[in-house]
Design an enzyme around this catalytic site. Structure first.
Site, PDB file in Angstrom:
ATOM      1  N   CYS A  53       0.838  -1.205   0.000  1.00  0.00           N
ATOM      2  CA  CYS A  53       0.000   0.000   0.000  1.00  0.00           C
ATOM      3  C   CYS A  53       0.871   1.251   0.000  1.00  0.00           C
ATOM      4  O   CYS A  53       0.527   2.274  -0.596  1.00  0.00           O
ATOM      5  CB  CYS A  53      -0.929   0.009   1.214  1.00  0.00           C
ATOM      6  SG  CYS A  53      -1.973  -1.449   1.357  1.00  0.00           S
ATOM      7  N   HIS A  83       1.131   5.254  -1.190  1.00  0.00           N
ATOM      8  CA  HIS A  83       0.667   6.135  -0.110  1.00  0.00           C
ATOM      9  C   HIS A  83       1.735   6.414   0.932  1.00  0.00           C
ATOM     10  O   HIS A  83       1.419   6.821   2.049  1.00  0.00           O
ATOM     11  CB  HIS A  83      -0.584   5.537   0.541  1.00  0.00           C
ATOM     12  CG  HIS A  83      -1.709   5.318  -0.429  1.00  0.00           C
ATOM     13  ND1 HIS A  83      -2.375   6.351  -1.045  1.00  0.00           N
ATOM     14  CD2 HIS A  83      -2.264   4.181  -0.914  1.00  0.00           C
ATOM     15  CE1 HIS A  83      -3.299   5.862  -1.865  1.00  0.00           C
ATOM     16  NE2 HIS A  83      -3.244   4.541  -1.814  1.00  0.00           N
ATOM     17  N   ARG A 111     -12.889   0.312  -1.848  1.00  0.00           N
ATOM     18  CA  ARG A 111     -11.575   0.926  -2.093  1.00  0.00           C
ATOM     19  C   ARG A 111     -10.460  -0.113  -1.945  1.00  0.00           C
ATOM     20  O   ARG A 111      -9.539  -0.161  -2.747  1.00  0.00           O
ATOM     21  CB  ARG A 111     -11.371   2.099  -1.157  1.00  0.00           C
ATOM     22  CG  ARG A 111     -10.048   2.857  -1.291  1.00  0.00           C
ATOM     23  CD  ARG A 111      -9.836   3.484  -2.648  1.00  0.00           C
ATOM     24  NE  ARG A 111      -9.173   2.586  -3.604  1.00  0.00           N
ATOM     25  CZ  ARG A 111      -8.906   2.888  -4.868  1.00  0.00           C
ATOM     26  NH1 ARG A 111      -9.256   4.055  -5.376  1.00  0.00           N
ATOM     27  NH2 ARG A 111      -8.306   2.026  -5.653  1.00  0.00           N
ATOM     28  N   CYS A 160      -7.885  -1.308  -4.821  1.00  0.00           N
ATOM     29  CA  CYS A 160      -6.432  -1.176  -4.660  1.00  0.00           C
ATOM     30  C   CYS A 160      -5.734  -2.516  -4.895  1.00  0.00           C
ATOM     31  O   CYS A 160      -4.734  -2.567  -5.612  1.00  0.00           O
ATOM     32  CB  CYS A 160      -6.091  -0.642  -3.265  1.00  0.00           C
ATOM     33  SG  CYS A 160      -6.267   1.154  -3.094  1.00  0.00           S
TER      34      CYS A 160
END
Lengths: 228, 281
Positions: B191, B195, B238, B242
């Site tokens: 992730c 991010h 979401r 992703c």
């Protein structure tokens, strides 16, 4: 891991002590058969990924093998599961693993057709599974370089997760040392950038050697728009 | 001295709780506050169009529809969802959404919001997974998204505050952090690949940074009308999107990987007001 060229199974890090089988409804509503507080965070994370039926593991992955194989980590993935940059020891280990697992293409790296490379650099198609699985039979997967890099200076839509590659070949030329280096970076970039965000496009069999040659031409061919 | 400390403690706790929980605020007011206080956030300021549309957020239509569904007697058992405990007591919705995931005694595990909602629709109302009411998870037409939007809206403007008192809550949050950084799949991503830094872009899209509170609060503020999808989407949707883009394996609904990730997400937004519902690109 997907169809790794060199396997690396010996490096797979698994918290095997907690991977006890037979978890129907993981500590489900009827009984707490697994005490998640008895595991450390790494063990619990591995347990959740691999043993709780959280994924559609039975699906086929386009590169071969099952979805489950994708979620097992190889040595570089495990070593680079970090917040921030790796320390010096980790970086050294990752570089060593990357060098060991790097493979030159038969006949050595070469430049292909930059026009084909331009298409591949823009395409984000391929390898998605779970729902609306990408069908490689109907459409060729791409490298999606523009998601993270600037390349052709005239292209306005580019990401910034990676460095700009505009004029990459114009400043470096394309003699054999440059061609060899660029292949190493595209195929298995952790050799030079340990724990980089960049995928191992060659090592992971994400792109074919022919596709990598086209993308390298897009970067290095003097005629390519990248170098105008 | 000892007595004074004993007296002071409950006062301090009460003040702390009030400051953390906060009052209900209109989602657009929360957004405007974030924009004013963070003029340099490329993520928060990236879409003028969406900022302009926010007072007329299409997700607000689902609030009314969800409210009707919540209080209607439904399912084989012909009961409303007023008996559903989202952690603050049966039918108590104020602030419930921002205090999830949490440990529930009745199931003996940590549950995220959607998992809990589905649990109640099955256990109280008698729906089964074969019923569209719980089987259909995505889209404006789904009961789940209507109910989610109504219930989440009751926590708008309140600070994210998922409890970590129970050992299982802490364990799931900590495992969620590990999952956030766990690299895997055909592209070696985690992730944090997208991010982990401030102000980075994928193509034209500016990404939220997990370590920047206001950005992350907006990022995890689902349900949100997703303009590009023309549908209201959930936190779970979401996550599914992703992992699909990351070329991991497809993730299933109501599973603990979702719960652990959301435990970490919401903890990272702790103390920041939630925008419920939000509007995103």
């Amino acid at each position: 891991m997907l169809g790794n060229k060199t396997g690396g199974a010996g490096l797979v890090v698994l918290a095997s002590t907690v991977l006890i089988a037979g978890c129907d409804g993981w500590m489900g509503e009827t009984s707490g058969e697994v005490d998640i507080t008895a595991m450390n965070a790494d063990e619990l994370a591995e347990y959740l990924v691999l043993e709780t039926d959280s994924y559609r593991f039975e699906q086929e992955a386009q590169e071969g093998g099952s979805a489950r194989e994708r979620m097992k980590q190889d040595g570089i993935q495990a070593a680079c599961s970090l917040e921030g940059d790796p320390d010096a020891d980790t970086a050294g280990e990752v570089i060593a693993m990357a060098r060991e697992s790097y493979e030159e293409p038969p006949g050595g790296p070469r430049l292909g057709n930059w026009r084909r490379g331009a298409e591949l650099a823009r395409s984000g198609y391929g390898y998605r599974i779970g729902h609306r699985n990408d069908d490689h039979g109907s459409r060729e997967p791409g490298g999606n370089c523009y998601a993270c890099h600037q390349m052709d200076p005239a292209e306005e839509l580019y990401g910034t997760l990676g460095p700009s590659l505009a004029g990459y070949g114009a400043t470096r030329g394309n003699d054999s040392s440059v061609v060899n280096y660029v292949h190493q970076v595209v195929s298995n970039p952790h050799q030079y950038f340990p724990c980089t965000k960049m995928p191992r496009f060659g090592h992971n069999n994400f792109l074919t050697e022919e596709q990598i040659a086209h993308i390298m031409a897009y970067l290095l061919d003097p005629e390519s728009p990248v170098n105008q | 001295m000892f007595k004074k400390a004993l007296l002071a403690l409950p006062v301090a706790m009460a003040v702390g709780a009030a400051a953390q929980a906060g009052e209900w605020q209109d989602p657009n007011d929360v957004l405007q506050q974030f924009l004013q206080e963070n003029p340099d956030s490329a993520y928060l300021h990236q879409s003028e169009m969406n900022i302009m549309m926010m007072p007329d957020n299409p997700a607000l239509w689902l609030v009314d529809e969800g409210e009707e569904l919540f209080y209607a007697k439904r399912g084989p058992n012909n009961v409303s969802l007023e008996g559903c405990d989202f952690g603050k007591g049966p039918g108590e919705l104020d602030g419930a959404y921002v205090e999830l995931p949490r440990y529930f005694e009745d199931t003996g595990k940590v549950m995220d919001f959607e998992m809990r909602l589905v649990h109640c629709m099955k256990e109280l109302q008698g729906f089964t997974s074969d019923d569209a009411a719980v089987g259909q998870r995505h889209g404006n037409g789904s009961d789940i998204m209507k109910l989610t939007t109504f219930i989440a809206h009751q926590s708008s403007g309140m600070a994210w505050n998922p409890p970590l008192d129970h050992p299982q809550e802490q364990a799931m949050r900590d495992a969620g952090e590990k999952l956030f950084y766990r690299r895997g799949g055909a592209m070696d991503f985690n992730c944090a690949s997208c991010h982990g830094d401030v102000g980075k872009q994928i193509r034209a899209s500016v990404l939220p940074h997990v370590g920047t509170g206001p950005e992350w609060s907006k990022a995890v503020s689902w349900p949100a009308h997703r303009a590009g999808h023309d549908n209201v989407r959930s936190q779970n949707h979401r996550i599914r999107g992703c992992v699909w883009q990351m070329r991991h394996a497809g993730i299933k609904a109501d599973t603990p990987v979702n719960t652990a990730l959301i435990s970490y997400w919401n903890d990272q937004a702790r103390g920041e007001p939630a925008i419920l519902p939000d509007l995103k690109r």
